[in-house]
Write a protein that holds these residues in place. Structure first.
Motif, mmCIF file in Angstrom:
data_model
loop_
_atom_site.group_PDB
_atom_site.id
_atom_site.type_symbol
_atom_site.label_atom_id
_atom_site.label_comp_id
_atom_site.label_asym_id
_atom_site.label_seq_id
_atom_site.Cartn_x
_atom_site.Cartn_y
_atom_site.Cartn_z
ATOM 1 N N PHE A 75 6.055 -1.105 3.327
ATOM 2 C CA PHE A 75 4.852 -0.931 4.150
ATOM 3 C C PHE A 75 4.234 -2.269 4.536
ATOM 4 C CE2 PHE A 75 2.557 3.349 4.477
ATOM 5 C CZ PHE A 75 3.734 4.051 4.591
ATOM 6 N N ARG A 113 -1.263 10.032 9.904
ATOM 7 C CA ARG A 113 -0.832 8.663 9.604
ATOM 8 C C ARG A 113 -0.338 8.012 10.889
ATOM 9 N NH1 ARG A 113 4.594 7.507 6.316
ATOM 10 N NH2 ARG A 113 5.378 7.455 8.447
ATOM 11 N N TYR A 162 -3.077 -7.157 6.501
ATOM 12 C CA TYR A 162 -3.307 -5.804 5.999
ATOM 13 C C TYR A 162 -2.325 -4.760 6.522
ATOM 14 C CZ TYR A 162 -7.531 -8.048 4.334
ATOM 15 O OH TYR A 162 -8.394 -8.894 3.705
ATOM 16 N N LEU A 192 -2.032 2.860 9.110
ATOM 17 C CA LEU A 192 -3.341 3.375 8.732
ATOM 18 C C LEU A 192 -3.313 4.890 8.791
ATOM 19 C CD1 LEU A 192 -5.856 3.278 11.643
ATOM 20 C CD2 LEU A 192 -3.598 2.279 11.936
ATOM 21 N N LEU A 243 -2.666 4.744 1.656
ATOM 22 C CA LEU A 243 -2.844 3.289 1.718
ATOM 23 C C LEU A 243 -3.544 2.743 0.475
ATOM 24 C CD1 LEU A 243 -1.675 1.922 4.309
ATOM 25 C CD2 LEU A 243 -2.463 4.215 4.852
ATOM 26 N N PRO A 260 0.835 -1.206 0.000
ATOM 27 C CA PRO A 260 0.000 0.000 0.000
ATOM 28 C C PRO A 260 0.873 1.262 0.000
ATOM 29 C CG PRO A 260 -0.642 -1.534 1.768
ATOM 30 C CD PRO A 260 0.650 -2.015 1.214
ATOM 31 N N TYR A 268 -7.554 2.206 5.514
ATOM 32 C CA TYR A 268 -6.868 0.989 5.954
ATOM 33 C C TYR A 268 -7.352 -0.175 5.088
ATOM 34 C CZ TYR A 268 -4.965 -2.709 8.874
ATOM 35 O OH TYR A 268 -4.261 -3.797 9.313
ATOM 36 N N ASN A 321 1.940 5.382 0.626
ATOM 37 C CA ASN A 321 2.041 6.345 1.712
ATOM 38 C C ASN A 321 1.494 7.690 1.227
ATOM 39 O OD1 ASN A 321 2.931 7.754 4.004
ATOM 40 N ND2 ASN A 321 4.856 8.245 3.021
#
Ligand SMILES: *Cc1c(COP(=O)(O)O)cnc(C)c1O
Length: 389
Positions: free
Chosen positions: A185, A369, A304, A308, A160, A155, A285, A157
């Protein structure tokens, strides 16, 4: 049993470790810069590549560094890995080796990566191109113009965003280009881009692989034939990892799976709690079923992740007040450590971008973040609630 056939947690502990004659279960630190030979013939065997062996530490031909690299390769199911002094060192060596025909960067990327691609590499005459994740239709045009390397993070930055590695690798390969994925990440616990068709994986080992915010390192993984030409660039740019850091990084990787498993669970709990909060407009997220990237994340991720972003209903001032009131979360950039961190993209990672460009990338002034550490999730949620109240 070869560690190749074992699960990730077993590989984190055992892969690459030297069989030490003194019985240490862990690889010793060889701090020496040079290694001696019994004869000139033996030396020439190593210098001329007929035999693997230790020679000179800057070359990476050092037993501690080689042991780390075997562990790093095993984490991503790669044939080979090179360890670097930082994530940016790994990216630079990759770009200078395989990116000279042109590099397409898809989606948001780490600030240093963006600067290298937008400013320094063009100074050397290397063409670089940028596309948002929503502009994939444009990829073919740049590949037709000759770009040979596609680069992405997923994901991304700080929004995400989840990019489809398999779909993008198909397009890249159709035009004879290579795909590099910055897997920092997700960490190897949650995502293995080589399995999805990527040709290279990059890690800022400074983050989850190091995991304690106490070392700076980088890694590049891939097939031997693609990594072999990167080696002389690392050697002569002088950006190999130091043996002391290599050992510290191996120490950290042994606990990678338990750390990231916990960080995944905590981030999910934080995301669910914040999604219910009246002052929060949006939670970004991949683990939330309503999140736009959720279905692709389900397809290509095993977990995941610990990152987030929350977007407040208020503006910049509300976000600053919230961040400043946090007691457990530290106000700091970076991520992946045992301590939870909070940062506003607009004040750190994306501070240098003009407001219009931030808006185009979906980055707002009220975004915070969060990097989930190893504290109790209940304490972290309580900290966010008191800061938001
Ligand atoms: C931190 C980071 C980098 C750069 O890594 P360094 O080890 O600081 O050089 C690259 N990519 C991502 C996604 C990062 O978070």
């Amino acid at each position: 049993m070869h560690t190749k056939d074992t699960g990730l947690a077993t590989r984190c502990v055992h892969a690459g470790e030297l069989n030490d004659t003194n019985g240490s279960p862990h690889t010793p630190i060889y701090t020496t810069t040079t290694f001696k030979f019994d004869s000139t013939a033996d030396l020439l065997d190593v210098v001329e590549g007929r035999k693997a062996g230790s020679l000179y530490t800057r070359y990476g031909l050092n037993p501690t560094i080689r042991a780390l690299e075997e562990k790093l390769a095993s984490l991503e199911g790669a044939e080979a890995a090179w360890a670097f002094s930082s994530g940016m060192a790994a990216e630079s060596a990759l770009f200078l080796t395989h990116g000279r025909k042109g590099i397409v960067c898809i989606g948001d990327a780490y600030g240093g990566t963006m600067e290298l691609l937008a400013s320094q590499l063009p100074e050397l005459g290397i063409p670089t191109y940028f596309l948002l994740g929503s502009e994939l239709d444009g990829l073919k045009t740049f590949l037709q113009q000759g770009a040979g390397l596609v680069f992405l993070e997923t994901p991304t930055n700080p929004t995400l965003e989840v990019l489809d590695i398999a779909a993008i690798s198909d397009i890249a390969h159709e035009y004879g280009a290579l795909l590099a994925v910055d897997n920092t990440f997700a960490s190897p616990m949650n995502q293995n881009p080589l399995e999805q068709g990527a040709d290279f994986v990059i890690h800022s080992a400074t983050k989850y692989l190091g995991g304690h915010s106490d070392l700076t390192a980088g890694a590049l993984m891939g097939s031997t034939h693609l990594l072999t030409p990167v080696w002389p660039w690392r050697k002569n740019l002088g950006t190999a990892i130091a043996p002391e850091i290599a050992s510290l990084l191996m120490r950290s990787i042994r606990s990678l799976t338990v750390r990231v498993e916990r960080q995944n669970t905590t981030a999910q709990a934080l995301a669910e709690a914040m999604a219910q909060h009246p002052k929060v407009a949006r939670v970004l997220y991949p683990g939330l079923p309503g999140f736009p990237g959720h279905s692709v994340a389900r397809k290509q991720m095993k977990g995941y992740g610990g990152m987030l972003t929350i977007e407040l209903k208020g503006g910049y001032e509300d976000a600053v007040r919230t961040v400043d009131r946090l007691k457990l979360f530290a106000i700091a950039p970076s991520l992946g450590g045992v301590e939870s961190l909070a940062t506003m993209p607009v004040t750190t990672t994306h501070h240098g971008l003009p407001p219009a460009e931030r808006a185009r990338r979906g980055i707002s002034d009220s975004m915070i973040r969060l990097s989930a550490g190893l504290e109790d999730a209940a304490d972290l949620i309580a900290d966010l609630e008191q800061a938001l109240s």
